[in-house]
Motif scaffolding. Structure first.
Motif, PDB file in Angstrom:
ATOM      1  N   PHE A 123     115.526 -35.971  42.216  1.00  0.00           N
ATOM      2  CA  PHE A 123     115.352 -34.578  41.804  1.00  0.00           C
ATOM      3  C   PHE A 123     115.960 -33.710  42.895  1.00  0.00           C
ATOM      4  N   ALA A 124     116.926 -32.878  42.530  1.00  0.00           N
ATOM      5  CA  ALA A 124     117.604 -32.046  43.521  1.00  0.00           C
ATOM      6  C   ALA A 124     117.930 -30.677  42.940  1.00  0.00           C
ATOM      7  N   VAL A 125     117.861 -29.675  43.800  1.00  0.00           N
ATOM      8  CA  VAL A 125     118.291 -28.325  43.458  1.00  0.00           C
ATOM      9  C   VAL A 125     119.373 -27.947  44.460  1.00  0.00           C
ATOM     10  N   ARG A 126     120.485 -27.431  43.978  1.00  0.00           N
ATOM     11  CA  ARG A 126     121.582 -27.127  44.896  1.00  0.00           C
ATOM     12  C   ARG A 126     122.097 -25.706  44.708  1.00  0.00           C
ATOM     13  N   SER A 127     122.699 -25.226  45.767  1.00  0.00           N
ATOM     14  CA  SER A 127     123.471 -23.991  45.743  1.00  0.00           C
ATOM     15  C   SER A 127     124.825 -24.318  46.369  1.00  0.00           C
ATOM     16  N   VAL A 128     125.654 -23.323  46.539  1.00  0.00           N
ATOM     17  CA  VAL A 128     126.946 -23.561  47.188  1.00  0.00           C
ATOM     18  C   VAL A 128     126.749 -23.983  48.639  1.00  0.00           C
ATOM     19  N   GLN A 129     125.699 -23.489  49.279  1.00  0.00           N
ATOM     20  CA  GLN A 129     125.496 -23.717  50.706  1.00  0.00           C
ATOM     21  C   GLN A 129     124.585 -24.877  51.060  1.00  0.00           C
ATOM     22  N   ALA A 130     123.793 -25.375  50.107  1.00  0.00           N
ATOM     23  CA  ALA A 130     122.815 -26.400  50.460  1.00  0.00           C
ATOM     24  C   ALA A 130     122.359 -27.178  49.234  1.00  0.00           C
ATOM     25  N   VAL A 131     121.784 -28.380  49.513  1.00  0.00           N
ATOM     26  CA  VAL A 131     121.155 -29.203  48.481  1.00  0.00           C
ATOM     27  C   VAL A 131     119.769 -29.598  48.981  1.00  0.00           C
ATOM     28  N   ALA A 132     118.749 -29.381  48.149  1.00  0.00           N
ATOM     29  CA  ALA A 132     117.381 -29.766  48.488  1.00  0.00           C
ATOM     30  C   ALA A 132     116.956 -30.889  47.560  1.00  0.00           C
ATOM     31  N   GLY A 133     116.615 -32.045  48.139  1.00  0.00           N
ATOM     32  CA  GLY A 133     116.197 -33.200  47.348  1.00  0.00           C
ATOM     33  C   GLY A 133     114.777 -33.598  47.680  1.00  0.00           C
ATOM     34  N   VAL A 134     114.024 -33.997  46.648  1.00  0.00           N
ATOM     35  CA  VAL A 134     112.620 -34.345  46.864  1.00  0.00           C
ATOM     36  C   VAL A 134     112.265 -35.619  46.112  1.00  0.00           C
ATOM     37  N   ARG A 135     111.157 -36.239  46.555  1.00  0.00           N
ATOM     38  CA  ARG A 135     110.582 -37.375  45.856  1.00  0.00           C
ATOM     39  C   ARG A 135     109.326 -36.970  45.097  1.00  0.00           C
ATOM     40  N   GLY A 136     108.840 -35.790  45.372  1.00  0.00           N
ATOM     41  CA  GLY A 136     107.626 -35.278  44.741  1.00  0.00           C
ATOM     42  C   GLY A 136     106.964 -34.285  45.668  1.00  0.00           C
ATOM     43  N   THR A 137     107.046 -33.015  45.322  1.00  0.00           N
ATOM     44  CA  THR A 137     106.522 -31.988  46.221  1.00  0.00           C
ATOM     45  C   THR A 137     106.533 -30.632  45.532  1.00  0.00           C
ATOM     46  N   ASP A 138     106.167 -29.603  46.287  1.00  0.00           N
ATOM     47  CA  ASP A 138     106.186 -28.217  45.831  1.00  0.00           C
ATOM     48  C   ASP A 138     107.126 -27.466  46.773  1.00  0.00           C
ATOM     49  N   PHE A 139     108.252 -27.005  46.252  1.00  0.00           N
ATOM     50  CA  PHE A 139     109.252 -26.390  47.122  1.00  0.00           C
ATOM     51  C   PHE A 139     110.024 -25.310  46.372  1.00  0.00           C
ATOM     52  N   GLY A 140     110.877 -24.595  47.114  1.00  0.00           N
ATOM     53  CA  GLY A 140     111.639 -23.523  46.482  1.00  0.00           C
ATOM     54  C   GLY A 140     112.998 -23.346  47.116  1.00  0.00           C
ATOM     55  N   LEU A 141     113.822 -22.564  46.436  1.00  0.00           N
ATOM     56  CA  LEU A 141     115.166 -22.266  46.913  1.00  0.00           C
ATOM     57  C   LEU A 141     115.513 -20.827  46.540  1.00  0.00           C
ATOM     58  N   ASP A 142     116.068 -20.091  47.497  1.00  0.00           N
ATOM     59  CA  ASP A 142     116.521 -18.717  47.271  1.00  0.00           C
ATOM     60  C   ASP A 142     118.017 -18.623  47.567  1.00  0.00           C
ATOM     61  N   VAL A 143     118.730 -17.852  46.776  1.00  0.00           N
ATOM     62  CA  VAL A 143     120.129 -17.531  47.064  1.00  0.00           C
ATOM     63  C   VAL A 143     120.290 -16.028  46.925  1.00  0.00           C
ATOM     64  N   VAL A 144     120.655 -15.385  48.027  1.00  0.00           N
ATOM     65  CA  VAL A 144     120.805 -13.937  48.047  1.00  0.00           C
ATOM     66  C   VAL A 144     122.186 -13.584  48.590  1.00  0.00           C
ATOM     67  N   ALA A 145     122.886 -12.726  47.890  1.00  0.00           N
ATOM     68  CA  ALA A 145     124.202 -12.262  48.334  1.00  0.00           C
ATOM     69  C   ALA A 145     124.121 -10.792  48.678  1.00  0.00           C
ATOM     70  N   SER A 146     124.848 -10.403  49.710  1.00  0.00           N
ATOM     71  CA  SER A 146     124.894  -8.994  50.103  1.00  0.00           C
ATOM     72  C   SER A 146     126.316  -8.633  50.500  1.00  0.00           C
ATOM     73  N   ARG A 147     126.618  -7.368  50.412  1.00  0.00           N
ATOM     74  CA  ARG A 147     127.975  -6.910  50.738  1.00  0.00           C
ATOM     75  C   ARG A 147     127.893  -5.645  51.593  1.00  0.00           C
ATOM     76  N   SER A 148     128.637  -5.687  52.695  1.00  0.00           N
ATOM     77  CA  SER A 148     128.726  -4.519  53.564  1.00  0.00           C
ATOM     78  C   SER A 148     130.139  -3.960  53.504  1.00  0.00           C
ATOM     79  N   VAL A 149     130.406  -2.958  54.314  1.00  0.00           N
ATOM     80  CA  VAL A 149     131.735  -2.353  54.332  1.00  0.00           C
ATOM     81  C   VAL A 149     132.784  -3.340  54.823  1.00  0.00           C
ATOM     82  N   THR A 150     132.380  -4.221  55.760  1.00  0.00           N
ATOM     83  CA  THR A 150     133.341  -5.125  56.388  1.00  0.00           C
ATOM     84  C   THR A 150     133.387  -6.525  55.781  1.00  0.00           C
TER      85      THR A 150
END
Length: 222
Positions: A123-150
Protein backbone atom coordinates in the motif's frame (compact mmCIF):
# COMPACT_ATOMS: atom_id res chain seq x y z
CA UNK A 1 -14.31 -33.61 -34.18
CA UNK A 2 -12.25 -30.62 -35.34
CA UNK A 3 -15.34 -28.39 -35.33
CA UNK A 4 -16.13 -29.49 -31.77
CA UNK A 5 -12.59 -28.62 -30.63
CA UNK A 6 -12.78 -25.23 -32.34
CA UNK A 7 -16.11 -24.50 -30.68
CA UNK A 8 -14.65 -25.50 -27.34
CA UNK A 9 -11.59 -23.27 -27.79
CA UNK A 10 -13.76 -20.36 -28.94
CA UNK A 11 -16.05 -20.77 -25.94
CA UNK A 12 -13.04 -20.93 -23.61
CA UNK A 13 -11.54 -17.79 -25.11
CA UNK A 14 -14.90 -16.00 -24.81
CA UNK A 15 -15.21 -16.94 -21.14
CA UNK A 16 -11.66 -15.76 -20.40
CA UNK A 17 -12.32 -12.44 -22.14
CA UNK A 18 -15.57 -12.02 -20.22
CA UNK A 19 -13.79 -12.79 -16.95
CA UNK A 20 -11.06 -10.25 -17.73
CA UNK A 21 -13.70 -7.63 -18.54
CA UNK A 22 -15.51 -8.28 -15.27
CA UNK A 23 -12.22 -7.98 -13.37
CA UNK A 24 -11.55 -4.64 -15.02
CA UNK A 25 -15.01 -3.40 -14.12
CA UNK A 26 -14.82 -4.42 -10.47
CA UNK A 27 -15.08 -1.29 -8.27
CA UNK A 28 -11.82 -0.25 -6.60
CA UNK A 29 -13.50 1.92 -3.97
CA UNK A 30 -16.81 3.40 -2.89
CA UNK A 31 -17.59 6.85 -1.50
CA UNK A 32 -18.92 6.28 2.02
CA UNK A 33 -19.26 9.91 3.08
CA UNK A 34 -19.20 13.38 1.54
CA UNK A 35 -19.85 16.74 3.19
CA UNK A 36 -21.05 18.20 -0.12
CA UNK A 37 -21.60 17.47 -3.79
CA UNK A 38 -18.78 19.62 -5.24
CA UNK A 39 -16.87 16.56 -6.39
CA UNK A 40 -15.48 15.85 -9.85
CA UNK A 41 -14.74 12.30 -11.01
CA UNK A 42 -12.68 11.92 -14.19
CA UNK A 43 -12.79 8.44 -15.78
CA UNK A 44 -10.91 7.69 -18.99
CA UNK A 45 -10.70 11.39 -19.75
CA UNK A 46 -14.41 12.07 -19.25
CA UNK A 47 -16.34 13.55 -16.35
CA UNK A 48 -18.66 11.09 -14.59
CA UNK A 49 -22.25 12.24 -14.13
CA UNK A 50 -23.98 11.41 -10.82
CA UNK A 51 -26.71 12.78 -8.56
CA UNK A 52 -25.47 11.75 -5.14
CA UNK A 53 -21.75 11.05 -4.48
CA UNK A 54 -22.44 8.84 -1.44
CA UNK A 55 -22.45 5.20 -2.52
CA UNK A 56 -20.76 6.00 -5.85
CA UNK A 57 -18.39 3.27 -7.08
CA UNK A 58 -14.89 4.30 -8.15
CA UNK A 59 -12.62 2.33 -10.45
CA UNK A 60 -8.91 1.92 -11.01
CA UNK A 61 -7.62 4.95 -12.90
CA UNK A 62 -10.31 7.33 -11.65
CA UNK A 63 -9.28 10.85 -10.67
CA UNK A 64 -11.16 12.41 -7.76
CA UNK A 65 -11.29 16.17 -7.12
CA UNK A 66 -12.92 17.76 -4.07
CA UNK A 67 -14.08 21.38 -4.01
CA UNK A 68 -13.93 24.03 -1.34
CA UNK A 69 -15.38 22.87 1.98
CA UNK A 70 -15.95 19.30 0.73
CA UNK A 71 -14.47 16.38 2.68
CA UNK A 72 -14.83 12.82 1.37
CA UNK A 73 -14.27 9.36 2.83
CA UNK A 74 -13.57 6.36 0.61
CA UNK A 75 -13.60 2.67 1.46
CA UNK A 76 -11.19 0.73 -0.74
CA UNK A 77 -12.10 -2.69 -2.10
CA UNK A 78 -11.22 -5.59 0.16
CA UNK A 79 -12.17 -3.68 3.31
CA UNK A 80 -8.57 -3.07 4.31
CA UNK A 81 -8.29 0.69 4.08
CA UNK A 82 -10.23 3.91 4.51
CA UNK A 83 -9.01 7.07 2.76
CA UNK A 84 -10.11 10.56 3.76
CA UNK A 85 -9.80 13.44 1.30
CA UNK A 86 -9.68 17.03 2.51
CA UNK A 87 -11.15 19.95 0.60
CA UNK A 88 -9.43 21.18 -2.59
CA UNK A 89 -7.73 17.82 -3.14
CA UNK A 90 -6.97 15.96 -6.37
CA UNK A 91 -5.88 12.34 -6.30
CA UNK A 92 -5.84 9.26 -8.53
CA UNK A 93 -6.68 5.61 -7.81
CA UNK A 94 -3.64 4.41 -9.75
CA UNK A 95 -3.69 0.70 -8.96
CA UNK A 96 -5.90 -1.49 -6.80
CA UNK A 97 -5.47 -5.10 -7.87
CA UNK A 98 -3.62 -8.30 -6.95
CA UNK A 99 -2.92 -6.99 -3.46
CA UNK A 100 -1.09 -3.94 -4.80
CA UNK A 101 -2.55 -0.53 -3.92
CA UNK A 102 -1.04 2.67 -5.29
CA UNK A 103 -2.62 6.10 -4.89
CA UNK A 104 -1.31 9.35 -6.35
CA UNK A 105 -1.83 12.66 -4.57
CA UNK A 106 -1.61 15.45 -7.13
CA UNK A 107 -2.51 18.27 -4.78
CA UNK A 108 -4.16 18.67 -1.40
CA UNK A 109 -4.32 16.48 1.68
CA UNK A 110 -5.31 12.87 2.39
CA UNK A 111 -5.27 10.52 5.36
CA UNK A 112 -5.33 6.73 5.12
CA UNK A 113 -6.06 4.11 7.77
CA UNK A 114 -4.72 0.76 6.56
CA UNK A 115 -5.19 -2.55 8.33
CA UNK A 116 -2.15 -4.82 8.58
CA UNK A 117 -1.36 -6.24 5.15
CA UNK A 118 -0.80 -9.92 4.44
CA UNK A 119 2.06 -11.58 2.60
CA UNK A 120 3.42 -9.58 -0.32
CA UNK A 121 0.56 -7.04 -0.42
CA UNK A 122 1.60 -3.39 -0.64
CA UNK A 123 0.00 0.00 0.00
CA UNK A 124 1.61 3.25 -1.11
CA UNK A 125 0.67 6.88 -1.64
CA UNK A 126 2.93 8.98 -3.83
CA UNK A 127 3.46 12.51 -5.01
CA UNK A 128 6.05 13.91 -7.39
CA UNK A 129 8.43 14.46 -4.46
CA UNK A 130 7.91 11.39 -2.29
CA UNK A 131 6.42 7.91 -1.83
CA UNK A 132 4.96 6.72 1.49
CA UNK A 133 4.58 2.95 1.90
CA UNK A 134 2.98 1.11 4.79
CA UNK A 135 2.22 -2.38 6.03
CA UNK A 136 -0.69 -1.22 8.18
CA UNK A 137 -0.98 2.11 9.94
CA UNK A 138 -2.67 5.51 10.16
CA UNK A 139 -0.83 8.13 8.11
CA UNK A 140 -1.24 11.08 5.78
CA UNK A 141 0.26 13.01 2.91
CA UNK A 142 0.01 16.70 1.98
CA UNK A 143 1.03 18.40 -1.26
CA UNK A 144 1.00 22.18 -1.30
CA UNK A 145 2.19 24.44 -4.11
CA UNK A 146 2.93 28.13 -3.80
CA UNK A 147 4.14 30.82 -6.16
CA UNK A 148 6.07 33.98 -5.43
CA UNK A 149 7.34 36.76 -7.66
CA UNK A 150 10.66 34.97 -8.19
CA UNK A 151 9.86 31.23 -8.07
CA UNK A 152 7.30 28.48 -7.65
CA UNK A 153 7.72 25.92 -4.88
CA UNK A 154 6.11 22.64 -3.85
CA UNK A 155 6.09 21.03 -0.41
CA UNK A 156 5.20 17.40 0.31
CA UNK A 157 4.68 16.28 3.90
CA UNK A 158 4.39 12.60 4.83
CA UNK A 159 3.37 11.99 8.43
CA UNK A 160 2.41 9.18 10.80
CA UNK A 161 -0.27 8.96 13.48
CA UNK A 162 0.10 5.27 14.36
CA UNK A 163 2.55 2.47 13.50
CA UNK A 164 5.36 3.36 11.09
CA UNK A 165 5.75 4.63 7.53
CA UNK A 166 8.57 4.11 5.05
CA UNK A 167 9.11 7.33 3.12
CA UNK A 168 11.24 7.70 0.01
CA UNK A 169 11.96 11.37 -0.69
CA UNK A 170 13.38 12.53 -4.01
CA UNK A 171 15.99 15.23 -3.36
CA UNK A 172 18.00 17.31 -5.80
CA UNK A 173 20.94 19.48 -4.74
CA UNK A 174 22.08 22.69 -6.41
CA UNK A 175 24.74 20.73 -8.28
CA UNK A 176 22.26 18.16 -9.58
CA UNK A 177 19.84 20.89 -10.59
CA UNK A 178 22.59 22.78 -12.42
CA UNK A 179 23.41 19.66 -14.44
CA UNK A 180 19.71 18.79 -14.94
CA UNK A 181 20.33 15.40 -13.30
CA UNK A 182 17.65 13.18 -11.78
CA UNK A 183 16.69 13.52 -8.13
CA UNK A 184 18.27 11.05 -5.69
CA UNK A 185 15.95 8.89 -3.52
CA UNK A 186 16.54 9.23 0.23
CA UNK A 187 14.89 6.72 2.58
CA UNK A 188 13.32 7.52 5.96
CA UNK A 189 11.31 5.54 8.49
CA UNK A 190 8.94 7.59 10.62
CA UNK A 191 6.96 6.55 13.70
CA UNK A 192 3.84 7.99 15.30
CA UNK A 193 4.26 11.71 15.87
CA UNK A 194 6.93 12.13 13.19
CA UNK A 195 6.98 13.45 9.63
CA UNK A 196 9.17 14.00 6.60
CA UNK A 197 8.91 17.31 4.75
CA UNK A 198 10.20 17.63 1.19
CA UNK A 199 10.54 21.17 -0.12
CA UNK A 200 11.74 22.35 -3.50
CA UNK A 201 11.78 25.14 -6.04
CA UNK A 202 13.34 25.81 -9.45
CA UNK A 203 14.39 22.15 -9.81
CA UNK A 204 15.97 21.84 -6.35
CA UNK A 205 14.58 19.94 -3.36
CA UNK A 206 15.60 18.74 0.08
CA UNK A 207 14.03 16.53 2.74
CA UNK A 208 14.10 16.64 6.53
CA UNK A 209 12.66 14.39 9.23
CA UNK A 210 11.03 16.18 12.15
CA UNK A 211 8.24 15.96 14.72
CA UNK A 212 4.68 16.10 13.42
CA UNK A 213 3.55 19.67 12.88
CA UNK A 214 0.90 20.77 15.37
CA UNK A 215 -1.15 22.39 12.60
CA UNK A 216 -1.52 19.01 10.86
CA UNK A 217 -2.65 17.31 14.06
CA UNK A 218 -5.13 20.11 14.72
CA UNK A 219 -6.50 19.91 11.21
CA UNK A 220 -7.35 16.21 11.42
CA UNK A 221 -8.65 16.49 14.98
CA UNK A 222 -11.06 19.15 13.80
Amino acid sequence: MKKTVKRFLFAGAFLLAAAALCAQQKPAAVIEYSSGDDIVIIRQGKRVAFKDPIGLDLFQGDQVQTGKGVFVELSLSGGGAVVKLAENTTFVLERLSDGQTSLQLVYGRIRAKVEKLAGSDTFAVRSVQAVAGVRGTDFGLDVVASRSVTAASTTTSAYCFEGSVEVTAFVRSDALAAESLEAIPRAFVIAAGEMVRVEGETGKSDAVKTTLDESIQSFWKA
